[in-house]
Every structure is written in C-alpha cells, then in structure tokens.
Design a protein around this motif. Structure first.
Motif, short mmCIF file in Angstrom:
data_model
loop_
_atom_site.label_atom_id
_atom_site.label_comp_id
_atom_site.label_asym_id
_atom_site.label_seq_id
_atom_site.Cartn_x
_atom_site.Cartn_y
_atom_site.Cartn_z
N GLY A 237 0.96 -1.63 -0.39
CA GLY A 237 0.13 -0.18 -0.20
C GLY A 237 1.00 1.43 -0.02
O GLY A 237 0.49 2.00 -0.34
N VAL A 238 2.12 1.31 0.49
CA VAL A 238 2.89 2.24 1.18
C VAL A 238 3.39 2.96 -0.51
O VAL A 238 4.05 3.28 -1.28
N GLY A 239 3.93 1.71 -0.56
CA GLY A 239 4.60 1.87 -2.19
C GLY A 239 3.63 1.69 -3.17
O GLY A 239 4.30 2.47 -4.62
N LEU A 240 2.41 1.43 -3.50
CA LEU A 240 1.42 1.85 -4.03
C LEU A 240 1.64 3.63 -3.71
O LEU A 240 0.34 4.27 -4.89
N GLY A 241 1.70 4.14 -3.41
CA GLY A 241 1.35 5.59 -2.55
C GLY A 241 0.08 5.78 -2.37
O GLY A 241 -0.99 7.00 -2.19
N ALA A 242 -0.93 4.95 -1.84
CA ALA A 242 -1.77 4.61 -0.96
C ALA A 242 -2.36 5.77 -0.04
O ALA A 242 -1.56 4.91 1.02
N ARG A 243 -2.39 6.46 0.60
CA ARG A 243 -3.16 7.10 1.31
C ARG A 243 -3.30 6.23 2.94
O ARG A 243 -3.58 6.79 3.44
N ASP A 244 -4.51 5.46 2.25
CA ASP A 244 -5.18 4.98 3.75
C ASP A 244 -4.27 3.84 4.12
O ASP A 244 -3.95 4.21 4.85
N SER A 245 -3.46 3.31 2.80
CA SER A 245 -2.38 2.69 4.05
C SER A 245 -1.12 3.26 4.71
O SER A 245 -0.63 2.51 5.91
N ILE A 246 -0.47 4.59 3.93
CA ILE A 246 0.05 5.17 4.77
C ILE A 246 -0.12 5.26 6.43
O ILE A 246 0.34 5.45 7.56
N ILE A 247 -1.99 5.87 6.20
CA ILE A 247 -2.04 6.04 7.52
C ILE A 247 -2.05 4.88 8.54
O ILE A 247 -2.22 4.97 10.20
N ALA A 248 -2.61 3.58 7.71
CA ALA A 248 -2.47 2.66 8.35
C ALA A 248 -1.60 2.19 9.48
O ALA A 248 -1.84 1.72 10.33
N THR A 249 -0.64 2.45 8.13
CA THR A 249 0.98 2.15 8.51
C THR A 249 1.22 2.92 10.15
O THR A 249 1.88 2.08 10.81
N ILE A 250 1.53 4.03 10.30
CA ILE A 250 1.60 5.03 11.22
C ILE A 250 0.67 4.45 12.32
O ILE A 250 1.05 4.56 13.08
N VAL A 251 -0.82 4.09 11.88
CA VAL A 251 -1.72 3.46 13.22
C VAL A 251 -0.92 2.75 13.78
O VAL A 251 -0.58 2.61 15.63
N PHE A 252 -0.75 1.50 12.93
CA PHE A 252 -0.15 -0.14 14.03
C PHE A 252 1.28 0.42 14.65
O PHE A 252 1.23 -0.76 15.61
N MET A 253 1.99 1.19 13.47
CA MET A 253 3.08 1.07 14.19
C MET A 253 3.40 2.10 15.81
O MET A 253 3.83 1.65 16.70
N VAL A 254 2.65 3.21 16.28
CA VAL A 254 2.26 3.58 17.03
C VAL A 254 2.16 2.65 18.45
O VAL A 254 1.81 3.17 19.62
N ALA A 255 1.06 2.47 17.71
CA ALA A 255 0.21 1.41 18.52
C ALA A 255 0.81 -0.03 18.79
O ALA A 255 1.34 -0.42 19.76
N GLY A 256 1.97 -0.90 18.42
CA GLY A 256 3.07 -1.55 18.54
C GLY A 256 4.14 -0.84 19.28
O GLY A 256 4.45 -1.40 20.56
N MET A 257 4.29 0.63 19.05
CA MET A 257 5.27 1.06 19.93
C MET A 257 4.38 1.19 21.50
O MET A 257 5.18 1.20 22.72
N VAL A 258 3.67 1.16 21.10
CA VAL A 258 2.58 2.05 22.71
C VAL A 258 2.82 0.52 23.67
O VAL A 258 2.63 0.89 24.89
N THR A 259 2.17 -0.24 23.10
CA THR A 259 1.81 -1.94 23.87
C THR A 259 2.73 -1.54 24.43
O THR A 259 3.19 -2.06 25.67
N VAL A 260 3.87 -2.15 23.61
CA VAL A 260 5.49 -2.44 23.75
C VAL A 260 5.60 -1.48 25.64
O VAL A 260 6.19 -1.91 26.12
N TYR A 261 5.66 -0.26 25.13
CA TYR A 261 5.87 0.64 26.13
C TYR A 261 4.98 -0.08 27.46
O TYR A 261 5.96 0.26 28.87
N LEU A 262 4.01 0.22 27.31
CA LEU A 262 3.05 -0.59 28.77
C LEU A 262 3.36 -1.40 29.20
O LEU A 262 3.34 -1.62 30.11
N PHE A 263 3.27 -2.38 28.79
CA PHE A 263 4.11 -4.08 28.72
C PHE A 263 4.89 -4.02 29.66
O PHE A 263 5.71 -4.94 30.26
#
Lengths: 133, 143
Positions: free
Chosen positions: B110-136
């Motif tokens: 998605g990011v490679g195709l320049g799809a805006r929805d995929s760029i936003i999804a990627t940012i969201v799951f990366m941040v969610a993963g970082m917050v989860t690791v931090y809270l854990f």
C-alpha cells in the motif's frame, strides 16, 4: 498452473526475506517497537529495502499493468480501529501474520498458538463485521 | 553499518521482489493477512495460488532455519507466555481484517503504491505497537 507456480516462488522469496532479515525473531521486532529502550532499527531497513524494490518496479510496470496503479481507498473508522487493534497484538507478541506463518516452518510453539488464534480472529471479523475471509 | 542491518536490507529486497512478483502474477495486492484470510475459504476461486504462496513461505523458512544460524535466531520477549500469544493472535487476526491489511499489505504494498489509506494504517499500527510495548514494559517490567 503458471499463477500457482509463480505464487509458490513468490512465497519462497517472501519467507526467505523474513527469516534472513531477522523478522521471524519476536525479540528483534519488539526491540524495534521499544523506542524508549535499546532501539533496534533493523525493521526500518527491511521496510526500506522492500519499499525501494516495490516502488521502483511500480514505476516501470504501472504503464502496462493496472494492478500497479494507485489504489487508495477512503480512510474509514474501521481502518483506523483495525490497524490499532492489529498494532496492539503486534506489540504484545512481536509477531505479525508473515513471521507467524513462516515460523510454522520450525514448528515453534508460539506460532502454533498464534496462527490458529489469528484464524479465529479473522473468522470473528467476518461474523461481526462481514469482512471476507 | 552493522551486519544485521545489511541482512535486514537484503531480506527487505527479497520481500519487495516477492510482493512485486505476486502482484504481477495474480493482480491482487499480496498482503499476508489477506492471503491467509481468504485461504480459509476453499470455495474461493483463488484458493490454490494462496495455498501455494503460504506453502512457499513455510518451505523456504524451514530450509533457512536449518542451514542458517542467523535465520534461526528466535527469542521470545520476556514476560510473554502462551496466553499472550493466544491474545496476540486474536487481536492480529481481527485487527488485520477490520483494518484491511497488515505489515505487508498496507506497510509494503500500500505504501509502495502511494495509497493514502495504507500510509495512515501503517502509522497507526506502528504507534499502537510502540505504545503496547511501552505499557507492557511499565506493567511487566520487561520489553
């Protein structure tokens, strides 16, 4: 038959990429997500390499192949919520779908738990959200 | 640059090439969560190539685990037992279907195709993963 053989080859390349890059090691993935700890940037190099190849190929192939054209969809609430839920699971285990499946190749206990529960999660999404599985 | 980063880059190039090849051969965005989810439905006309792709992912990994110590490195982060992996599996399965993709479908294709929805999804799951690791780390005392 041609599509099946090419898919098998693509799957082999994908699995090789995941294992060689260290992405089948949950600790390495968690170390990338652990930005307040001893941060490991390897995952950035993996995504960078993959994106460089994908983006470069796209510039060449999109002239003749509509599959390589921009296919963005509207940003929906379910996209944001789904990505957030996925991210929480990813941070919890340090495994996303690709490494989970490739780790089945060594019959790792965590993969044997993760992949079937992932399948259940997908079926639940189909039942409650009507998403295709 | 550390040797590990080079291997990351090489592995990334292989993943990118695999994604291009699969998209070219099937005309479907080759996200692993999507391939797996749709392979759960044998009535689907694309069932066979999806199974072939997944079999390839397991086969090449199995061989590399045997012949390469680097590929075979496998460490479970502290504090994660089987219950954590069962919950992680449920969340990843539900979340990737609800959000329409994972690290490969959104993050690479998605990011490679320049799809805006995929760029936003990627940012969201990366941040969610970082917050989860931090809270854990805060709750369990380990990352």
């Amino acid at each position: 038959m041609r599509v099946i053989l090419l898919s098998l080859l693509a799957g082999c390349l994908f699995g090789a990429g995941l294992t060689l890059s260290g992405m089948t090691d949950p600790q390495r993935v968690v170390d990338f997500l652990d930005i307040t700890g001893d941060w490991d940037p390897t995952l950035m190099f993996v995504m960078g390499g993959a994106l460089a190849v994908f983006f470069g190929s796209r510039l060449i192939l999109r002239k003749n192949n509509p599959a390589f054209c921009n296919a963005t969809e509207p940003v929906s609430k379910s996209l944001i919520i789904g990505a957030a839920i996925f991210g929480i699971g990813w941070g919890l285990g340090g495994i996303c779908p690709g490494p989970g499946i490739s780790n089945l190749g060594a019959l790792r206990t965590e993969a044997l738990i993760f992949v079937p529960t992932m399948a259940i999660g997908m079926v639940l999404a189909r039942v409650f959200l009507g998403r295709d599985t | 640059m550390e040797e590990t980063y080079w291997y990351g880059l090489i592995g990334g190039v292989l993943i990118g090439a695999a994604s291009v090849l699969a998209l070219w051969a099937t005309s479907k965005i080759p996200g692993i969560s999507g391939i797996f989810a749709k392979a759960l439905n044998p009535r689907d006309g694309d069932f066979k190539w999806r199974i072939a792709f997944l079999a390839g992912m397991i086969l090449s990994a199995a061989i590399l685990f045997l012949i390469s110590d680097r590929a075979d490195t496998y460490r479970i982060p502290e504090g994660r037992g089987w219950i954590a992996y069962a919950i992680a599996g449920l969340l990843v399965g539900f979340g990737t279907r609800c959000g329409g993709g994972c690290t490969s479908g959104h993050g690479v294709c998605g990011v490679g195709l320049g799809a805006r929805d995929s760029i936003i999804a990627t940012i969201v799951f990366m941040v969610a993963g970082m917050v989860t690791v931090y809270l854990f780390k805060m709750i369990g005392g380990a990352a």
